[in-house]
Design a protein around this motif. Structure first.
Motif, PDB file in Angstrom:
ATOM      1  N   VAL A 130       1.110  -1.499  -0.210  1.00  0.00           N
ATOM      2  CA  VAL A 130       0.063  -0.641   0.070  1.00  0.00           C
ATOM      3  C   VAL A 130       0.461   1.509  -0.086  1.00  0.00           C
ATOM      4  CG1 VAL A 130      -2.106   1.407   1.265  1.00  0.00           C
ATOM      5  CG2 VAL A 130      -2.022  -1.077   1.069  1.00  0.00           C
ATOM      6  N   ASP A 131       1.849   1.637   0.528  1.00  0.00           N
ATOM      7  CA  ASP A 131       2.853   2.496   0.721  1.00  0.00           C
ATOM      8  C   ASP A 131       3.485   2.345   0.325  1.00  0.00           C
ATOM      9  OD1 ASP A 131       4.218   1.254   3.985  1.00  0.00           O
ATOM     10  OD2 ASP A 131       3.812   0.661   2.958  1.00  0.00           O
ATOM     11  N   SER A 132       4.193   1.433  -0.962  1.00  0.00           N
ATOM     12  CA  SER A 132       5.418   1.919  -1.625  1.00  0.00           C
ATOM     13  C   SER A 132       5.283   2.757  -3.230  1.00  0.00           C
ATOM     14  CB  SER A 132       6.217   0.359  -2.159  1.00  0.00           C
ATOM     15  OG  SER A 132       4.576  -0.039  -3.214  1.00  0.00           O
ATOM     16  N   ASP A 133       6.390   2.787  -3.895  1.00  0.00           N
ATOM     17  CA  ASP A 133       6.793   3.542  -5.065  1.00  0.00           C
ATOM     18  C   ASP A 133       7.529   2.629  -5.694  1.00  0.00           C
ATOM     19  OD1 ASP A 133       5.457   6.166  -4.830  1.00  0.00           O
ATOM     20  OD2 ASP A 133       7.673   6.345  -3.448  1.00  0.00           O
ATOM     21  N   LEU A 134       5.979   1.423  -6.050  1.00  0.00           N
ATOM     22  CA  LEU A 134       7.372   0.441  -6.697  1.00  0.00           C
ATOM     23  C   LEU A 134       6.360   0.590  -7.733  1.00  0.00           C
ATOM     24  CD1 LEU A 134       7.989  -3.306  -7.053  1.00  0.00           C
ATOM     25  CD2 LEU A 134       5.693  -3.375  -6.909  1.00  0.00           C
ATOM     26  N   VAL A 135       7.540   0.792  -9.379  1.00  0.00           N
ATOM     27  CA  VAL A 135       6.676   0.150 -10.170  1.00  0.00           C
ATOM     28  C   VAL A 135       6.647  -0.812 -10.767  1.00  0.00           C
ATOM     29  CG1 VAL A 135       7.836   1.331 -12.922  1.00  0.00           C
ATOM     30  CG2 VAL A 135       8.721   2.432 -11.030  1.00  0.00           C
ATOM     31  N   THR A 136       5.121  -1.171 -12.057  1.00  0.00           N
ATOM     32  CA  THR A 136       4.929  -2.201 -12.032  1.00  0.00           C
ATOM     33  C   THR A 136       5.918  -2.909 -13.501  1.00  0.00           C
ATOM     34  OG1 THR A 136       2.826  -1.861 -13.223  1.00  0.00           O
ATOM     35  CG2 THR A 136       2.789  -2.371 -10.924  1.00  0.00           C
ATOM     36  N   VAL A 137       6.106  -4.057 -13.301  1.00  0.00           N
ATOM     37  CA  VAL A 137       6.508  -4.046 -14.843  1.00  0.00           C
ATOM     38  C   VAL A 137       5.833  -4.392 -15.632  1.00  0.00           C
ATOM     39  CG1 VAL A 137       7.687  -6.369 -15.946  1.00  0.00           C
ATOM     40  CG2 VAL A 137       7.646  -6.672 -13.288  1.00  0.00           C
ATOM     41  N   ASP A 138       4.100  -4.915 -15.739  1.00  0.00           N
ATOM     42  CA  ASP A 138       3.951  -5.022 -16.748  1.00  0.00           C
ATOM     43  C   ASP A 138       3.035  -3.543 -17.262  1.00  0.00           C
ATOM     44  OD1 ASP A 138       2.295  -5.591 -15.039  1.00  0.00           O
ATOM     45  OD2 ASP A 138       0.953  -6.020 -15.691  1.00  0.00           O
ATOM     46  N   GLN A 139       2.977  -2.879 -16.600  1.00  0.00           N
ATOM     47  CA  GLN A 139       2.420  -1.809 -17.423  1.00  0.00           C
ATOM     48  C   GLN A 139       3.462  -0.288 -16.511  1.00  0.00           C
ATOM     49  OE1 GLN A 139      -1.711  -0.775 -14.736  1.00  0.00           O
ATOM     50  NE2 GLN A 139      -2.270  -2.729 -15.662  1.00  0.00           N
TER      51      GLN A 139
ATOM     52  N   VAL B  30      -0.429   7.287  -3.511  1.00  0.00           N
ATOM     53  CA  VAL B  30       0.009   7.135  -2.605  1.00  0.00           C
ATOM     54  C   VAL B  30      -0.357   8.401  -1.721  1.00  0.00           C
ATOM     55  CG1 VAL B  30       1.918   4.771  -2.447  1.00  0.00           C
ATOM     56  CG2 VAL B  30       2.758   7.168  -2.823  1.00  0.00           C
ATOM     57  N   ALA B  31      -0.146   8.088  -0.441  1.00  0.00           N
ATOM     58  CA  ALA B  31      -0.536   9.525   0.213  1.00  0.00           C
ATOM     59  C   ALA B  31       0.868  10.239   0.338  1.00  0.00           C
ATOM     60  CB  ALA B  31      -0.294   8.749   2.407  1.00  0.00           C
ATOM     61  N   GLY B  32       0.756  11.228   0.180  1.00  0.00           N
ATOM     62  CA  GLY B  32       1.578  12.639  -0.212  1.00  0.00           C
ATOM     63  C   GLY B  32       1.333  12.942  -2.084  1.00  0.00           C
ATOM     64  N   LYS B  33       1.418  11.700  -2.406  1.00  0.00           N
ATOM     65  CA  LYS B  33       1.535  12.452  -4.228  1.00  0.00           C
ATOM     66  C   LYS B  33       0.327  13.243  -4.777  1.00  0.00           C
ATOM     67  CE  LYS B  33       4.830  10.319  -4.717  1.00  0.00           C
ATOM     68  NZ  LYS B  33       6.280  10.423  -5.035  1.00  0.00           N
TER      69      LYS B  33
ATOM     70  N   SER C 136      -4.947  10.011   2.371  1.00  0.00           N
ATOM     71  CA  SER C 136      -4.485   8.758   2.550  1.00  0.00           C
ATOM     72  C   SER C 136      -4.880   7.394   1.372  1.00  0.00           C
ATOM     73  CB  SER C 136      -5.532   8.403   3.934  1.00  0.00           C
ATOM     74  OG  SER C 136      -6.267   8.456   4.129  1.00  0.00           O
ATOM     75  N   ALA C 137      -4.022   6.714   1.187  1.00  0.00           N
ATOM     76  CA  ALA C 137      -4.670   6.117   0.485  1.00  0.00           C
ATOM     77  C   ALA C 137      -4.565   4.252   1.068  1.00  0.00           C
ATOM     78  CB  ALA C 137      -3.163   5.630  -1.285  1.00  0.00           C
TER      79      ALA C 137
END
Length: 124
Positions: free
Chosen positions: A74-83, A89-92, A105-106
């Motif tokens: 829920v709280d990561s900035d992970l970039v997905t492989v397929d998209q 996330v919160a703060g963006k 909040s997310a």
């Protein structure tokens, strides 16, 4: 996913169709969502500051799934492989109906089928 999660995700997809083409812009991509003012006026405490919720967007998690769904948090900035798109996330900030909002909040409910994005003034 489990049966409850699938049921909720299918219901959200039906609502998206029934309510019309509501989307928000996230990382340059239009993402389908369901807007709600149910939490409007609620207060979220973020970093010791009280922030007022203006709007909540409900968005299906499947819009952000990656080839390795075990990597989603829920709280990561992970970039997905397929998209090549991290989930909100919160703060963006994001854009909804041509207006910029800050994500206060997310949240991911226990069904893990969708995210609930509480939005507020981008300058908060």
């Amino acid at each position: 996913m489990n049966a409850i999660s699938d049921f909720v995700a299918d219901g959200l997809q039906d609502l998206e169709s029934d309510l019309g083409p509501e989307t928000f812009t996230w990382k340059g991509v239009e993402v389908p969502c369901i807007p709600s003012s149910l939490k409007a006026g609620s207060i979220v405490v973020f970093g010791g500051h009280e922030l007022a919720v203006t709007l909540t967007l409900v968005v299906r998690k499947s819009n952000f799934l990656t080839a390795d769904s075990s990597l989603l948090t829920v709280d990561s900035d992970l970039v997905t492989v397929d998209q090549d798109m991290p989930h909100p996330v919160a703060g963006k900030t994001l854009v909804f109906r041509s207006k910029t909002y800050r994500i206060l909040s997310a949240k991911e409910p226990s069904t893990r089928s969708h995210y609930e994005l509480d939005l507020g003034d981008p300058n908060q």
